[in-house]
Design an enzyme around this catalytic site. Structure first.
Site, PDB file in Angstrom:
ATOM      1  N   SER A   1       5.353  -5.395   0.873  1.00 31.13           N
ATOM      2  CA  SER A   1       4.954  -5.588  -0.522  1.00 31.13           C
ATOM      3  C   SER A   1       3.640  -6.344  -0.656  1.00 31.13           C
ATOM      4  O   SER A   1       3.391  -7.018  -1.653  1.00 31.13           O
ATOM      5  CB  SER A   1       6.049  -6.314  -1.316  1.00 31.13           C
ATOM      6  OG  SER A   1       7.178  -5.499  -1.471  1.00 31.13           O
TER       7      SER A   1
ATOM      8  N   ASN B   1       6.513   2.851   6.073  1.00 26.99           N
ATOM      9  CA  ASN B   1       7.617   2.131   5.450  1.00 26.99           C
ATOM     10  C   ASN B   1       8.895   2.936   5.594  1.00 26.99           C
ATOM     11  O   ASN B   1       9.023   4.019   5.011  1.00 26.99           O
ATOM     12  CB  ASN B   1       7.328   1.895   3.965  1.00 26.99           C
ATOM     13  CG  ASN B   1       6.092   1.055   3.738  1.00 26.99           C
ATOM     14  OD1 ASN B   1       6.167  -0.151   3.640  1.00 26.99           O
ATOM     15  ND2 ASN B   1       4.934   1.718   3.666  1.00 26.99           N
TER      16      ASN B   1
ATOM     17  N   ARG C   1       7.854   6.401   3.781  1.00 29.89           N
ATOM     18  CA  ARG C   1       6.570   6.532   3.093  1.00 29.89           C
ATOM     19  C   ARG C   1       5.476   6.145   4.069  1.00 29.89           C
ATOM     20  O   ARG C   1       5.494   5.058   4.631  1.00 29.89           O
ATOM     21  CB  ARG C   1       6.525   5.622   1.863  1.00 29.89           C
ATOM     22  CG  ARG C   1       5.350   5.943   0.913  1.00 29.89           C
ATOM     23  CD  ARG C   1       5.183   4.890  -0.154  1.00 29.89           C
ATOM     24  NE  ARG C   1       4.542   3.699   0.378  1.00 29.89           N
ATOM     25  CZ  ARG C   1       4.977   2.462   0.175  1.00 29.89           C
ATOM     26  NH1 ARG C   1       6.079   2.231  -0.495  1.00 29.89           N
ATOM     27  NH2 ARG C   1       4.307   1.438   0.695  1.00 29.89           N
TER      28      ARG C   1
ATOM     29  N   TYR D   1       3.224  -4.505  -8.496  1.00 28.72           N
ATOM     30  CA  TYR D   1       4.365  -4.739  -9.367  1.00 28.72           C
ATOM     31  C   TYR D   1       3.995  -5.271 -10.746  1.00 28.72           C
ATOM     32  O   TYR D   1       4.869  -5.465 -11.586  1.00 28.72           O
ATOM     33  CB  TYR D   1       5.344  -5.700  -8.678  1.00 28.72           C
ATOM     34  CG  TYR D   1       5.794  -5.151  -7.344  1.00 28.72           C
ATOM     35  CD1 TYR D   1       6.609  -4.030  -7.265  1.00 28.72           C
ATOM     36  CD2 TYR D   1       5.375  -5.740  -6.153  1.00 28.72           C
ATOM     37  CE1 TYR D   1       6.996  -3.506  -6.044  1.00 28.72           C
ATOM     38  CE2 TYR D   1       5.771  -5.229  -4.927  1.00 28.72           C
ATOM     39  CZ  TYR D   1       6.572  -4.117  -4.883  1.00 28.72           C
ATOM     40  OH  TYR D   1       6.959  -3.600  -3.676  1.00 28.72           O
TER      41      TYR D   1
ATOM     42  N   GLY E   1      10.161   1.183  -1.448  1.00 30.14           N
ATOM     43  CA  GLY E   1      10.696   0.868  -2.768  1.00 30.14           C
ATOM     44  C   GLY E   1      11.441   2.063  -3.346  1.00 30.14           C
ATOM     45  O   GLY E   1      10.952   3.185  -3.273  1.00 30.14           O
TER      46      GLY E   1
ATOM     47  N   ASP F   1       1.505   5.534   4.550  1.00 28.88           N
ATOM     48  CA  ASP F   1       0.342   5.189   3.741  1.00 28.88           C
ATOM     49  C   ASP F   1      -0.946   5.424   4.531  1.00 28.88           C
ATOM     50  O   ASP F   1      -1.070   4.968   5.678  1.00 28.88           O
ATOM     51  CB  ASP F   1       0.407   3.727   3.305  1.00 28.88           C
ATOM     52  CG  ASP F   1       1.672   3.406   2.518  1.00 28.88           C
ATOM     53  OD1 ASP F   1       2.335   4.344   2.049  1.00 28.88           O
ATOM     54  OD2 ASP F   1       1.989   2.207   2.365  1.00 28.88           O
TER      55      ASP F   1
ATOM     56  N   GLU G   1      10.459 -10.088   0.320  1.00 25.56           N
ATOM     57  CA  GLU G   1      10.661  -8.924  -0.540  1.00 25.56           C
ATOM     58  C   GLU G   1      12.045  -8.922  -1.206  1.00 25.56           C
ATOM     59  O   GLU G   1      12.501  -7.901  -1.700  1.00 25.56           O
ATOM     60  CB  GLU G   1      10.485  -7.638   0.266  1.00 25.56           C
ATOM     61  CG  GLU G   1       9.084  -7.441   0.806  1.00 25.56           C
ATOM     62  CD  GLU G   1       8.920  -6.095   1.479  1.00 25.56           C
ATOM     63  OE1 GLU G   1       8.679  -5.106   0.767  1.00 25.56           O
ATOM     64  OE2 GLU G   1       9.042  -6.032   2.708  1.00 25.56           O
TER      65      GLU G   1
ATOM     66  N   GLU H   1      -0.004   2.166   7.254  1.00 28.53           N
ATOM     67  CA  GLU H   1       1.297   1.656   7.686  1.00 28.53           C
ATOM     68  C   GLU H   1       2.391   2.659   7.361  1.00 28.53           C
ATOM     69  O   GLU H   1       2.173   3.634   6.637  1.00 28.53           O
ATOM     70  CB  GLU H   1       1.607   0.308   7.040  1.00 28.53           C
ATOM     71  CG  GLU H   1       1.692   0.339   5.528  1.00 28.53           C
ATOM     72  CD  GLU H   1       1.977  -1.052   4.955  1.00 28.53           C
ATOM     73  OE1 GLU H   1       3.055  -1.222   4.366  1.00 28.53           O
ATOM     74  OE2 GLU H   1       1.122  -1.949   5.101  1.00 28.53           O
TER      75      GLU H   1
END
Length: 312
Positions: free
Chosen positions: A153, A277, A261, A223, A281, A263, A15, A275
């Site tokens: 990612s 994070n 974050r 992305y 990002g 998910d 990443e 998951e």
């Protein structure tokens, strides 16, 4: 007097480029009237570089960090998000943004995250752990998603819909980690929820975000602009409440700080944790800043809240 903030980006994981983008965005958006930004970059080979991208090594970086008031780590993935940089800051007695060593390590390990989530009553995607030693014994019986245990990612993530695809998918995941997860394919809405611990200690959850992608939400979809990110996500009140409660439960169980974050897959039976994070990002157009923008908090305000909430 302005607060001196070291923004650390790059890192040795897959990443690296995403982290560079996050770090550059954070460094550029911190209010210059309040903050003196000191950028530091970690190369793919682990070399630390200063503002002018001159190699300074870890000892040189330690000198720079000791001259700062706060460290803002924006290194995604292993040797960064996994608690490595938090540990460095704690050993050096430096104030830093985000989660500490333990939550970073726990959340980075998707298998352990599943175990913690199950222990506090959160549903997770059915799956099992595979290592290099056991991979040859895996047999395909139904569609699955294969992913590295500790990568981000969506690197090394594969959707396997036929027997011939299982071996290559495991090879791709195990090329990035020594363990992989094989999880049942869940057909459901993908919803992200952000949680922020504010300076006063209260937890703030902005409107959730829905990811609408054709097929797997992989690196290219994330992305390459091939996904539709909808915020606020169109949710019924009962769905929004269930997602918020599940996100807060996961954040608290892992011991997170700063912003995280979480998910989810939203199924007919409720949220299923995918998951967590702890260093998501952080460009202005990333999922987390978009969610806070929907709550009326600007990107600069979010960063200010994170820096002011830094801890040792």
């Amino acid at each position: 007097m302005r607060t001196r903030v070291a923004v650390v980006g790059g890192g040795q994981s897959c990443e690296h480029d995403v982290s560079l983008a996050s770090a550059a965005s954070v460094a550029g958006a911190l209010d210059p009237t309040s903050y003196d930004v000191v950028p530091l970059t970690i190369d793919r080979d682990g070399t630390w570089r200063d503002r002018g991208l001159r190699p300074i090594g870890l000892s040189g970086a330690a000198q720079v960090l000791r001259g700062c008031d706060v460290v803002f780590p924006v290194v995604h993935g292993p040797r960064g998000e996994d608690g490595a940089l938090a540990a460095l800051c704690e050993l050096a007695g430096l104030a830093y943004v985000g989660s500490g060593l333990r939550p970073g390590a726990l959340a980075m390990d998707k298998w352990v995250t599943k175990l913690v989530a199950a222990a506090v009553g959160l549903a997770t995607t059915p799956g099992h752990l595979v290592t290099a030693a056991t991979a040859a014994h895996e047999r395909w019986t139904h569609p699955v998603v294969v992913k590295p245990v500790a990568a981000g990612s969506s690197h090394g993530v594969s959707l396997v819909t036929e027997p011939a695809g299982l071996g290559p998918a495991l090879d791709a995941a195990l090329a990035l980690d020594d363990r992989a997860l094989v999880e049942d394919l869940v057909t459901a809405r993908e919803i992200d929820v952000a949680v922020l611990r504010r300076v006063d200690g209260s937890l703030f959850v902005p409107p959730a975000l829905e990811i609408v992608a054709a097929g797997l939400f992989d690196y290219d979809a994330k992305y390459g602009g091939h996904a539709d990110l909808r915020v606020p996500a169109p949710l019924e009140d009962v769905e929004a409440k269930a997602l918020k409660e599940a996100a807060l439960t996961a954040y608290d169980a892992l011991g997170c700080s700063g912003v995280a974050r979480i998910d989810f897959f939203l199924t007919e039976h409720g949220p299923v944790l995918n998951e967590v994070n702890t260093v998501p990002g952080m460009t202005e157009h990333s999922q987390v800043p978009r969610m806070f923008a929907a709550a009326g908090m600007t990107y600069a305000e979010l960063l200010d809240e994170l820096v002011r909430g830094a801890h040792r």
